[in-house]
Design an enzyme around this catalytic site. Structure first.
Site, short mmCIF file in Angstrom:
data_model
loop_
_atom_site.label_atom_id
_atom_site.label_comp_id
_atom_site.label_asym_id
_atom_site.label_seq_id
_atom_site.Cartn_x
_atom_site.Cartn_y
_atom_site.Cartn_z
N HIS A 1 -11.44 -0.08 -4.10
CA HIS A 1 -10.24 -0.13 -3.26
C HIS A 1 -9.78 -1.56 -2.98
O HIS A 1 -9.31 -1.87 -1.89
CB HIS A 1 -10.45 0.69 -1.98
CG HIS A 1 -10.69 2.14 -2.27
ND1 HIS A 1 -9.69 2.96 -2.75
CD2 HIS A 1 -11.82 2.88 -2.23
CE1 HIS A 1 -10.21 4.16 -2.96
NE2 HIS A 1 -11.48 4.13 -2.67
N SER B 1 -11.49 8.84 -0.32
CA SER B 1 -11.46 8.33 -1.69
C SER B 1 -11.53 9.49 -2.68
O SER B 1 -10.59 10.28 -2.76
CB SER B 1 -12.59 7.31 -1.89
OG SER B 1 -12.42 6.63 -3.11
#
Length: 308
Positions: A200, A90
């Site tokens: 996400h 990420s």
């Protein structure tokens, strides 16, 4: 020896991270000072003193972890230590992009500051949670999430960390239901994570849209010798990629670190070096590749042991 640099994501933060390295190395001090100057945040104070409640806010966590990773990286670079491949989890992907020169240090700090702010603040007014599911195939996890989602409850897979760990995200009630069902289906463990954002997933569409505008102002340089693996699909960035679109979609798309591990194994990486707080990513690598040589650099002692 083929080497990969791995950069950690949110959740690895700890008050005091980087302090001992900052105190010893001028290279590290410059990174913290520059990040503070660019962002207008006292990043050093945030990392070294907290408080934990402030450090754990998404808008602070992302810049704090990235700066700590880049400070350690700068010391490694000053000693001539380099990697052939870089990736992250990420926000950690930005450490990889900066290392490769795809994004400048200044632009990377500016972007991650905005990214953290939007991801922490542009959220729907609902109650969400995330859970790590351990020891169950991701296909089964997807199937259970789809079943629960049929009843108009939001739940989806957010992170494919490795073959035996998958993170789900959704409404509180749906996550609780999924944890029970997945344990019944054979999961060894189902652990609620200390985060409230539906990261996400499509629920961050507003954050993605705001972030797209920030990306418009950035110059990217994809002609790099270092291979960087994308979170979005576990493949390498290439010169034909629309990187602005990829990084915007990254906010609402699942992280495919499982695919990154497979690609690095295919590339016959011999040493995996995790740069920054925690030891999460090397843990994922070891789950899928027990023979892998892994190193964690997250303190002065671990840094100096590696430099010997």
């Amino acid at each position: 020896m083929k080497k990969a640099f791995l950069f950690p994501g949110q959740g690895a933060q700890v008050v005091g991270m980087g302090k001992d390295i900052y105190e010893k190395y001028e290279e590290a001090r410059k990174i913290y000072d520059e990040a503070s100057k660019i962002s207008g945040i006292d990043v050093k104070k945030l990392c070294f003193e907290g408080p934990e409640e402030e450090l754990n806010k998404t808008e602070n966590t992302q810049i704090a972890i990235l700066t700590t990773s880049l400070a350690i990286l700068e010391v490694l670079k000053s000693k001539g230590i380099q990697a052939d491949i870089a990736t992250g989890l990420s926000l950690g992907e930005y450490g990889a992009l900066i290392y490769a020169g795809i994004i400048s240090f200044e632009d990377g700090i500016k972007l991650i500051q905005k990214r953290g702010y939007y991801m922490g603040n542009l959220l729907p007014n609902e109650t969400f949670s995330m859970a790590a599911i351990i020891g169950l195939d991701s296909a089964k996890i997807e199937e259970v999430c789809k079943e629960i989602a049929k009843d108009n409850q939001f739940i989806t897979v957010a992170n494919y960390n490795c073959s035996v760990q998958t993170v789900i995200s959704g409404e509180d009630i749906a996550i609780e239901m999924a944890m029970e069902k997945l344990k019944e289906a054979g999961a060894k463990r189902a652990i609620k994570l200390n985060t409230s954002g539906p990261f996400h997933t499509i629920k961050l569409e507003k954050a993605k849209e705001a972030y797209e505008k920030e990306l418009e102002n950035i110059d990217f340089h994809l002609d790099t010798k270092v291979k960087v693996i994308k979170n979005i699909d576990g493949t390498y960035y290439n010169p034909n990629d629309n990187i602005k679109e990829i990084l915007a979609n990254h906010i609402i798309s699942p992280v495919r670190f499982d695919k990154a591990i497979k690609l690095m194994e295919q590339e016959q990486v011999e040493e995996y070096v995790e740069i920054g707080p925690g030891r999460t990513l090397t843990g994922f690598v070891k789950k899928d590749n027990k023979e892998a040589k892994t190193v964690n650099i997250n303190s002065l002692e671990s840094l100096e042991n590696y430099l010997i």
